[in-house]
Every structure is written in C-alpha cells, then in structure tokens.
Design a protein around this motif. Sequence first.
Motif, PDB file in Angstrom:
ATOM      1  N   LEU A 197       0.787  -1.204  -0.414  1.00  0.00           N
ATOM      2  CA  LEU A 197       0.322  -0.065   0.016  1.00  0.00           C
ATOM      3  C   LEU A 197       0.945   1.072   0.080  1.00  0.00           C
ATOM      4  CD1 LEU A 197      -2.489   1.083  -0.566  1.00  0.00           C
ATOM      5  CD2 LEU A 197      -2.987   1.388   2.514  1.00  0.00           C
ATOM      6  N   SER A 198       0.724   1.567  -1.004  1.00  0.00           N
ATOM      7  CA  SER A 198       1.853   3.019  -1.522  1.00  0.00           C
ATOM      8  C   SER A 198       1.268   4.433  -1.624  1.00  0.00           C
ATOM      9  CB  SER A 198       2.731   2.584  -2.843  1.00  0.00           C
ATOM     10  OG  SER A 198       2.809   1.352  -3.040  1.00  0.00           O
ATOM     11  N   LEU A 199       1.424   5.174  -0.564  1.00  0.00           N
ATOM     12  CA  LEU A 199       2.179   6.016  -0.706  1.00  0.00           C
ATOM     13  C   LEU A 199       2.738   7.652  -1.179  1.00  0.00           C
ATOM     14  CD1 LEU A 199       0.132   6.791   2.657  1.00  0.00           C
ATOM     15  CD2 LEU A 199      -0.840   6.621   1.047  1.00  0.00           C
ATOM     16  N   GLY A 200       2.396   8.239  -1.915  1.00  0.00           N
ATOM     17  CA  GLY A 200       3.991   8.848  -2.787  1.00  0.00           C
ATOM     18  C   GLY A 200       2.970   9.726  -3.535  1.00  0.00           C
ATOM     19  N   TYR A 243      -0.391  10.542  -4.774  1.00  0.00           N
ATOM     20  CA  TYR A 243      -1.151   9.370  -4.927  1.00  0.00           C
ATOM     21  C   TYR A 243      -0.915   8.083  -3.662  1.00  0.00           C
ATOM     22  CZ  TYR A 243       3.408   7.077  -6.001  1.00  0.00           C
ATOM     23  OH  TYR A 243       4.565   6.515  -5.917  1.00  0.00           O
ATOM     24  N   MET A 244      -2.391   7.232  -4.130  1.00  0.00           N
ATOM     25  CA  MET A 244      -1.954   6.006  -2.730  1.00  0.00           C
ATOM     26  C   MET A 244      -2.341   4.911  -4.286  1.00  0.00           C
ATOM     27  SD  MET A 244      -4.731   4.852  -0.238  1.00  0.00           S
ATOM     28  CE  MET A 244      -5.878   5.363  -1.302  1.00  0.00           C
ATOM     29  N   GLU A 245      -1.450   4.250  -4.262  1.00  0.00           N
ATOM     30  CA  GLU A 245      -1.510   2.452  -4.889  1.00  0.00           C
ATOM     31  C   GLU A 245      -1.470   1.644  -4.004  1.00  0.00           C
ATOM     32  OE1 GLU A 245       1.389   2.409  -7.654  1.00  0.00           O
ATOM     33  OE2 GLU A 245       2.089   0.986  -7.242  1.00  0.00           O
ATOM     34  N   LEU A 246      -2.230   0.919  -4.379  1.00  0.00           N
ATOM     35  CA  LEU A 246      -2.692  -0.793  -3.482  1.00  0.00           C
ATOM     36  C   LEU A 246      -2.275  -1.838  -5.312  1.00  0.00           C
ATOM     37  CD1 LEU A 246      -3.885  -1.979  -1.958  1.00  0.00           C
ATOM     38  CD2 LEU A 246      -6.332  -2.189  -3.510  1.00  0.00           C
ATOM     39  N   SER A 247      -0.955  -2.790  -4.570  1.00  0.00           N
ATOM     40  CA  SER A 247      -0.221  -3.443  -5.451  1.00  0.00           C
ATOM     41  C   SER A 247      -1.042  -5.459  -4.718  1.00  0.00           C
ATOM     42  CB  SER A 247       1.327  -3.217  -5.932  1.00  0.00           C
ATOM     43  OG  SER A 247       1.663  -4.232  -6.874  1.00  0.00           O
ATOM     44  N   PRO A 248      -1.414  -5.921  -4.950  1.00  0.00           N
ATOM     45  CA  PRO A 248      -0.825  -7.553  -4.674  1.00  0.00           C
ATOM     46  C   PRO A 248      -0.233  -8.066  -5.186  1.00  0.00           C
ATOM     47  CG  PRO A 248      -3.498  -6.640  -5.936  1.00  0.00           C
ATOM     48  CD  PRO A 248      -2.893  -6.167  -5.698  1.00  0.00           C
ATOM     49  N   ARG A 249      -0.131  -9.158  -4.629  1.00  0.00           N
ATOM     50  CA  ARG A 249       1.865  -9.849  -6.142  1.00  0.00           C
ATOM     51  C   ARG A 249       1.405 -11.129  -5.467  1.00  0.00           C
ATOM     52  NH1 ARG A 249       4.236  -5.273  -4.682  1.00  0.00           N
ATOM     53  NH2 ARG A 249       5.968  -5.893  -4.069  1.00  0.00           N
ATOM     54  N   TYR A 250       1.853 -12.272  -6.195  1.00  0.00           N
ATOM     55  CA  TYR A 250       1.811 -13.016  -6.575  1.00  0.00           C
ATOM     56  C   TYR A 250       3.750 -13.778  -6.065  1.00  0.00           C
ATOM     57  CZ  TYR A 250       1.816 -18.586  -7.254  1.00  0.00           C
ATOM     58  OH  TYR A 250       2.237 -19.768  -7.123  1.00  0.00           O
ATOM     59  N   ARG A 251       4.105 -14.382  -4.877  1.00  0.00           N
ATOM     60  CA  ARG A 251       5.474 -14.806  -5.322  1.00  0.00           C
ATOM     61  C   ARG A 251       5.623 -16.347  -5.772  1.00  0.00           C
ATOM     62  NH1 ARG A 251       7.212 -14.504   1.005  1.00  0.00           N
ATOM     63  NH2 ARG A 251       8.810 -14.317  -0.306  1.00  0.00           N
ATOM     64  N   ILE A 252       6.547 -15.628  -6.951  1.00  0.00           N
ATOM     65  CA  ILE A 252       6.836 -16.723  -7.740  1.00  0.00           C
ATOM     66  C   ILE A 252       7.890 -17.551  -7.331  1.00  0.00           C
ATOM     67  CG2 ILE A 252       7.651 -17.596  -9.719  1.00  0.00           C
ATOM     68  CD1 ILE A 252       6.889 -14.617 -11.370  1.00  0.00           C
ATOM     69  N   ASN A 253       8.341 -17.197  -6.650  1.00  0.00           N
ATOM     70  CA  ASN A 253      10.415 -17.885  -5.839  1.00  0.00           C
ATOM     71  C   ASN A 253      10.214 -17.144  -4.361  1.00  0.00           C
ATOM     72  OD1 ASN A 253      11.687 -16.112  -6.708  1.00  0.00           O
ATOM     73  ND2 ASN A 253      11.731 -17.412  -8.709  1.00  0.00           N
TER      74      ASN A 253
END
Length: 230
Positions: free
Chosen positions: A77-80, A104-114
């Motif tokens: 959850l970014s604030l920048g 801005y505010m940014e939401l970033s869910p990510r899948y961990r490949i490894n």
Amino acid sequence: MKNLLITLIVICSLNSFASDKKINRHGKYLFVGGQFGISSLQTNFESDLLEESDRFGYRVAFDVVPSYYWEKWLVDLSLGWFHTKFEDKENNNITVKLQTNTFYMELSPRYRINDRWSVGPFFTYILGKRLILGASESVTNADSEETTNKLTGLSLFKDIDGKNGPQRFLVKLERSLDVDNRDLTTLLIGYQWGWGKITKPVKRKNLNIKFSKQFINFKTDSFELDEKSK
C-alpha cells in the motif's frame, strides 16, 4: 531518454541476479524508494480548434510503501508523490506543456513466484491534482483540460537481500483508465530500500553417528551391557 531507460533496466536486472543466496520474507516491512519512467500519450482526439499529436514525456516518483508478506502472496500500500511532464509543438509552432505534480495512493497485490520474484496488478488513485493529459477545447482554457485520477497496470518485483536491510527492484507497465480519446502508457523502473526482519532459511546439516567396535560391550555370554557401555 528511451535508450537511457532501457539501459538502466538492463543494468538493474543484472545487478538483481548477482546474489544466489536464498531469502525467505514473512511479515511486515516498510520500504521507501523512487521510480523513473517514460510515458507515451497517444490520441485520436479531433477538434476544429485544436489538432493534437502523440506526445512523449517522463515521470519521476517517490513513495513510502508498507508491505506484508505471506508464503505465496504479498500486498503493498504505497503513498507517494510524482512529477510528470509532456511537451511538444503543435502545427502553429506553439509549444504545449502538460505538467502535473501530485500525490497518489497505490494498492499492489502480487503472487510470489519464488522467494525473490513476485508479479501482480496494481491500481493507482491520484489524491491531489488530477493528471493532465490534454486540453479538450483550447490550450489556453484551463477549465477544459482532460485529466485522470485512475491508473492501473502490471508490476514485476525482485527482492534483494541487501547488506543493510531488505531491498527491491521493480518494473511497471501502467495505463490510464478513465480518459476518452487518449491512451496513456508509462514504463517505470524503480528501487526500494526497506526495514524489517529478514528471515533466512536454516541450512539443515546431516548428522552422522558412528560407533566404534569397542564402544558397546556386552557381558560374556549375555545380552546385558557392561557398566562402561551403560
């Protein structure tokens, strides 16, 4: 500028492969970092008063990123703040500048490949001044500016086990969502430095136990151990 960005991506990518040590991050972290990128603004806008051409620009951003890691997923959850600018000359040789400084505010869910790589979508919502992408009627009429406050895209992150804490290298491809007749595409690269506990995997060592021939002795003609062997 485009060639410079591609060169930076290659250098940072090679640097991110420099370490073969495995890392295993779980729990809360806090990152700060910066991003730089190039933007392409393509338009099919038509007007009797204004003829727009495709524009190219750049983006500079700085952010603070609380992050939480699970075994297979993580979320940021970014604030920048970012600065972006487009500039070109119209047919009448008038220079048109589209410049925005905003939060801005940014939401970033990510899948961990490894243990190092993660990939996933992100959604950016502009909190301050909306991102200016063009003037719909006249360059001089500020009220007619075409703006957006919603951006989305795909991001690829590489976690790095830095000497002074966790670090990450990132690449993002971003598009605008809610602007008619104009398509904004931005390619960004960035680097982040963080604070938090780095959990390293425990190396399992094989335990070998060897018995000498004289280690265990039995009493003569008996299955009972002698006192020394006990």
